[in-house]
Design a protein around this motif. Structure first.
Motif, PDB file in Angstrom:
ATOM      1  N   LEU A  28      12.995  64.755   4.748  1.00 35.70           N
ATOM      2  CA  LEU A  28      12.050  63.661   4.558  1.00 35.70           C
ATOM      3  C   LEU A  28      10.615  64.172   4.609  1.00 35.70           C
ATOM      4  CD1 LEU A  28      13.533  60.763   6.721  1.00 35.70           C
ATOM      5  CD2 LEU A  28      13.314  60.813   4.238  1.00 35.70           C
ATOM      6  N   GLU A  29       9.834  63.678   3.695  1.00 33.12           N
ATOM      7  CA  GLU A  29       8.416  64.031   3.657  1.00 33.12           C
ATOM      8  C   GLU A  29       7.549  62.935   4.262  1.00 33.12           C
ATOM      9  OE1 GLU A  29       7.246  66.876   2.708  1.00 33.12           O
ATOM     10  OE2 GLU A  29       9.169  67.703   2.050  1.00 33.12           O
ATOM     11  N   GLU A  30       8.155  61.792   4.532  1.00 32.90           N
ATOM     12  CA  GLU A  30       7.379  60.638   4.975  1.00 32.90           C
ATOM     13  C   GLU A  30       7.777  60.232   6.387  1.00 32.90           C
ATOM     14  OE1 GLU A  30       6.088  56.272   3.112  1.00 32.90           O
ATOM     15  OE2 GLU A  30       7.688  57.461   2.205  1.00 32.90           O
ATOM     16  N   GLU A  31       6.793  59.876   7.192  1.00 32.05           N
ATOM     17  CA  GLU A  31       7.050  59.394   8.546  1.00 32.05           C
ATOM     18  C   GLU A  31       7.497  57.948   8.524  1.00 32.05           C
ATOM     19  OE1 GLU A  31       4.255  60.086  11.698  1.00 32.05           O
ATOM     20  OE2 GLU A  31       3.277  61.653  10.526  1.00 32.05           O
ATOM     21  N   ALA A  32       8.168  57.530   9.589  1.00 30.25           N
ATOM     22  CA  ALA A  32       8.523  56.121   9.739  1.00 30.25           C
ATOM     23  C   ALA A  32       7.249  55.284   9.777  1.00 30.25           C
ATOM     24  CB  ALA A  32       9.325  55.909  11.012  1.00 30.25           C
ATOM     25  N   PRO A  33       7.251  54.107   9.144  1.00 30.13           N
ATOM     26  CA  PRO A  33       6.038  53.275   9.133  1.00 30.13           C
ATOM     27  C   PRO A  33       5.654  52.811  10.528  1.00 30.13           C
ATOM     28  CG  PRO A  33       7.920  52.061   8.257  1.00 30.13           C
ATOM     29  CD  PRO A  33       8.358  53.483   8.404  1.00 30.13           C
ATOM     30  N   GLY A  34       4.336  52.767  10.803  1.00 26.10           N
ATOM     31  CA  GLY A  34       3.857  52.380  12.123  1.00 26.10           C
ATOM     32  C   GLY A  34       4.239  50.971  12.519  1.00 26.10           C
ATOM     33  N   TRP A  35       4.470  50.104  11.530  1.00 28.61           N
ATOM     34  CA  TRP A  35       4.787  48.710  11.866  1.00 28.61           C
ATOM     35  C   TRP A  35       6.166  48.538  12.487  1.00 28.61           C
ATOM     36  CZ3 TRP A  35       9.087  47.420   9.236  1.00 28.61           C
ATOM     37  CH2 TRP A  35       9.285  47.896   7.947  1.00 28.61           C
ATOM     38  N   LYS A  41       7.271  44.778  19.778  1.00 26.95           N
ATOM     39  CA  LYS A  41       6.356  44.605  20.910  1.00 26.95           C
ATOM     40  C   LYS A  41       6.767  43.513  21.883  1.00 26.95           C
ATOM     41  CE  LYS A  41       3.278  41.540  18.293  1.00 26.95           C
ATOM     42  NZ  LYS A  41       1.900  41.339  17.773  1.00 26.95           N
ATOM     43  N   ASP A  42       7.461  42.470  21.427  1.00 26.58           N
ATOM     44  CA  ASP A  42       7.827  41.355  22.303  1.00 26.58           C
ATOM     45  C   ASP A  42       9.201  41.517  22.947  1.00 26.58           C
ATOM     46  OD1 ASP A  42       5.427  40.026  21.744  1.00 26.58           O
ATOM     47  OD2 ASP A  42       6.272  39.091  19.951  1.00 26.58           O
ATOM     48  N   GLN A  43       9.866  42.636  22.707  1.00 27.00           N
ATOM     49  CA  GLN A  43      11.198  42.858  23.253  1.00 27.00           C
ATOM     50  C   GLN A  43      11.119  43.521  24.628  1.00 27.00           C
ATOM     51  OE1 GLN A  43      13.838  41.583  21.473  1.00 27.00           O
ATOM     52  NE2 GLN A  43      12.138  40.849  20.206  1.00 27.00           N
ATOM     53  N   ASP A  44      12.185  43.348  25.416  1.00 23.28           N
ATOM     54  CA  ASP A  44      12.279  43.986  26.732  1.00 23.28           C
ATOM     55  C   ASP A  44      13.143  45.241  26.703  1.00 23.28           C
ATOM     56  OD1 ASP A  44      10.741  41.992  28.136  1.00 23.28           O
ATOM     57  OD2 ASP A  44      12.461  40.658  27.955  1.00 23.28           O
ATOM     58  N   ILE A  45      14.257  45.176  25.979  1.00 23.20           N
ATOM     59  CA  ILE A  45      15.153  46.318  25.820  1.00 23.20           C
ATOM     60  C   ILE A  45      15.395  46.518  24.330  1.00 23.20           C
ATOM     61  CG2 ILE A  45      17.446  47.265  26.289  1.00 23.20           C
ATOM     62  CD1 ILE A  45      17.533  45.611  28.843  1.00 23.20           C
ATOM     63  N   VAL A  46      15.196  47.735  23.858  1.00 26.29           N
ATOM     64  CA  VAL A  46      15.333  48.056  22.440  1.00 26.29           C
ATOM     65  C   VAL A  46      16.297  49.222  22.283  1.00 26.29           C
ATOM     66  CG1 VAL A  46      14.129  48.996  20.425  1.00 26.29           C
ATOM     67  CG2 VAL A  46      13.022  47.236  21.824  1.00 26.29           C
ATOM     68  N   VAL A  47      17.197  49.128  21.327  1.00 30.87           N
ATOM     69  CA  VAL A  47      18.064  50.245  20.962  1.00 30.87           C
ATOM     70  C   VAL A  47      17.832  50.534  19.483  1.00 30.87           C
ATOM     71  CG1 VAL A  47      20.429  51.074  20.699  1.00 30.87           C
ATOM     72  CG2 VAL A  47      19.813  49.684  22.692  1.00 30.87           C
ATOM     73  N   LEU A  48      17.389  51.753  19.180  1.00 27.06           N
ATOM     74  CA  LEU A  48      17.180  52.174  17.802  1.00 27.06           C
ATOM     75  C   LEU A  48      18.253  53.178  17.416  1.00 27.06           C
ATOM     76  CD1 LEU A  48      13.292  52.713  17.716  1.00 27.06           C
ATOM     77  CD2 LEU A  48      14.591  50.648  17.121  1.00 27.06           C
ATOM     78  N   ALA A  72       2.779  53.346  24.471  1.00 29.41           N
ATOM     79  CA  ALA A  72       1.530  52.577  24.469  1.00 29.41           C
ATOM     80  C   ALA A  72       1.789  51.078  24.617  1.00 29.41           C
ATOM     81  CB  ALA A  72       0.752  52.856  23.188  1.00 29.41           C
ATOM     82  N   ARG A  73       2.980  50.640  24.208  1.00 30.12           N
ATOM     83  CA  ARG A  73       3.372  49.235  24.336  1.00 30.12           C
ATOM     84  C   ARG A  73       4.019  48.931  25.689  1.00 30.12           C
ATOM     85  NH1 ARG A  73       1.390  45.653  20.402  1.00 30.12           N
ATOM     86  NH2 ARG A  73       1.513  46.614  18.338  1.00 30.12           N
ATOM     87  N   GLY A  74       4.078  49.925  26.563  1.00 31.45           N
ATOM     88  CA  GLY A  74       4.620  49.702  27.896  1.00 31.45           C
ATOM     89  C   GLY A  74       6.106  49.967  28.045  1.00 31.45           C
ATOM     90  N   VAL A  92      12.851  50.645  27.193  1.00 30.83           N
ATOM     91  CA  VAL A  92      12.866  49.527  28.138  1.00 30.83           C
ATOM     92  C   VAL A  92      11.456  49.288  28.650  1.00 30.83           C
ATOM     93  CG1 VAL A  92      13.940  48.585  30.220  1.00 30.83           C
ATOM     94  CG2 VAL A  92      15.171  50.294  28.858  1.00 30.83           C
ATOM     95  N   LYS A  93      11.029  48.022  28.687  1.00 25.85           N
ATOM     96  CA  LYS A  93       9.714  47.707  29.229  1.00 25.85           C
ATOM     97  C   LYS A  93       9.656  48.109  30.705  1.00 25.85           C
ATOM     98  CE  LYS A  93       7.064  45.774  26.044  1.00 25.85           C
ATOM     99  NZ  LYS A  93       6.991  44.320  25.844  1.00 25.85           N
ATOM    100  N   VAL A  94       8.658  48.892  31.041  1.00 22.22           N
ATOM    101  CA  VAL A  94       8.502  49.370  32.414  1.00 22.22           C
ATOM    102  C   VAL A  94       8.370  48.203  33.386  1.00 22.22           C
ATOM    103  CG1 VAL A  94       7.022  50.699  33.963  1.00 22.22           C
ATOM    104  CG2 VAL A  94       7.486  51.546  31.656  1.00 22.22           C
ATOM    105  N   SER A  95       7.738  47.128  32.940  1.00 21.05           N
ATOM    106  CA  SER A  95       7.541  45.960  33.803  1.00 21.05           C
ATOM    107  C   SER A  95       8.839  45.251  34.147  1.00 21.05           C
ATOM    108  CB  SER A  95       6.589  44.968  33.129  1.00 21.05           C
ATOM    109  OG  SER A  95       7.113  44.540  31.877  1.00 21.05           O
ATOM    110  N   LEU A  96       9.910  45.543  33.415  1.00 23.83           N
ATOM    111  CA  LEU A  96      11.196  44.874  33.640  1.00 23.83           C
ATOM    112  C   LEU A  96      12.031  45.572  34.699  1.00 23.83           C
ATOM    113  CD1 LEU A  96      13.331  42.728  32.566  1.00 23.83           C
ATOM    114  CD2 LEU A  96      14.158  44.576  31.105  1.00 23.83           C
ATOM    115  N   ILE A  97      11.906  46.879  34.814  1.00 23.16           N
ATOM    116  CA  ILE A  97      12.872  47.647  35.593  1.00 23.16           C
ATOM    117  C   ILE A  97      12.301  48.130  36.931  1.00 23.16           C
ATOM    118  CG2 ILE A  97      14.282  48.391  33.661  1.00 23.16           C
ATOM    119  CD1 ILE A  97      12.665  50.921  33.469  1.00 23.16           C
TER     120      ILE A  97
END
Length: 287
Positions: A28-35, A41-48, A72-74, A92-97
């Motif tokens: 791949l020559e292209e990075e994942a989009p920043g968006w 941003k509004d999630q507490d636990i994310v699995v990618l 940067a999003r915590g 995982v949001k640091v504020s949750l755990i």
């Protein structure tokens, strides 16, 4: 103060990094989009899943960029480290755990030719005074469905070692059509095996890939919870992110054009742009 009482927002998303290679098999020559991170941003636990590994310059940049943006999003980030192919990231949001621990870490788990292992990451979290094990998984799309089932069997064996507290399984199971009669690997085979181990597959409407709704859906992305311990509400597939870039998502949310379905490459979404719907829900403890 945690958000446990109000429910924990969880999300799984296959972000389509294809082992750091494009549709022609080149790096791949292209990075994942920043968006991508903005959508989380509004999630507490994310699995990618299909998270970029350290292979290749663009993959390495995407990996570092995504983790940096999540920090940067915590979020605290727990990526697997396969160094080739795909990885799984649990954030995982640091504020949750109250506590967190990477429970299992394999150097090359699914590249072992002697054993079929899915892409995976296990993280043990303490939320308030409760423990929760989060398992992110992607069954690799091997052409032989028996080998997909062998990956699942490996995961089931690992789960038998978890004897403490509730477990949340989330990921891309690659079982194909919901109406598939395949005796080796299908949503029916998966559901039956999990129920025997007291896990429940959250039923889904529509598809996480290909058409949004159709006569025979592809709900490959699922939440699975340990029975009588966890409750999921507001479960849905979310494709709103397709509005981010009309040049990539030429057909918007629509059907077969959302992901590669026909032989026409122009109908597919190129990596590293996500080609699965986001799987979202609100999680709570039942006891």
């Amino acid at each position: 103060m945690t958000r446990e009482g109000a429910g924990i927002k969880i999300c799984e998303w296959n972000i389509h990094h294809q082992g750091g290679r494009d549709q022609e098999g080149k790096m791949l020559e292209e990075e994942a989009p920043g968006w991508v991170v903005d959508e989380l941003k509004d999630q507490d636990i994310v699995v990618l899943t299909e998270f970029p590994t350290k292979t290749g310059s663009a993959s390495k940049d995407s990996r570092s960029s995504i983790i940096g943006r999540l920090h940067a999003r915590g979020f605290a980030c727990f990526p697997s480290d396969n160094r080739r192919g795909n990885d799984v990231l649990i954030a995982v949001k640091v504020s949750l755990i109250a506590e967190s621990k990477l429970e299992f870490s394999f150097s090359n788990p699914y590249c072992n030719e002697d054993k079929l292992i899915p892409e995976n990451a296990f993280v043990k979290l303490k939320i308030g005074d409760r423990y929760l094990v989060v398992v992110g998984v992607r069954i690799r799309t091997l052409k032989d469905f028996k080998e997909r089932k062998e990956q699942f069997d490996w995961l089931m064996d690992e789960l038998k070692r978890l004897n403490e507290g509730p477990v949340l399984l989330v990921g891309d199971w690659n079982h194909g059509r919901v109406c598939s009669p395949n005796e080796n690997w299908s949503i029916g085979v998966m559901t039956n095996c999990l129920e025997k181990m007291n896990y429940s597959v959250c039923p889904m409407e529509g598809s996480s890939i290909y058409q949004e709704n159709g006569p025979c859906d592809f709900p490959d992305d699922h939440f699975v919870v340990s029975q009588a311990m966890l409750c999921l509400k507001e479960v849905k597939y979310d494709r709103d992110f397709t509005e981010r870039d009309s040049s990539v998502y030429k057909f918007g949310r629509r059907g077969r054009d959302f992901c590669k379905w026909s032989s026409d490459e122009n109908e597919s979404v190129p990596p590293p742009f996500p080609d699965h719907a986001m799987l979202k829900a609100t999680l709570s403890f039942t006891d």
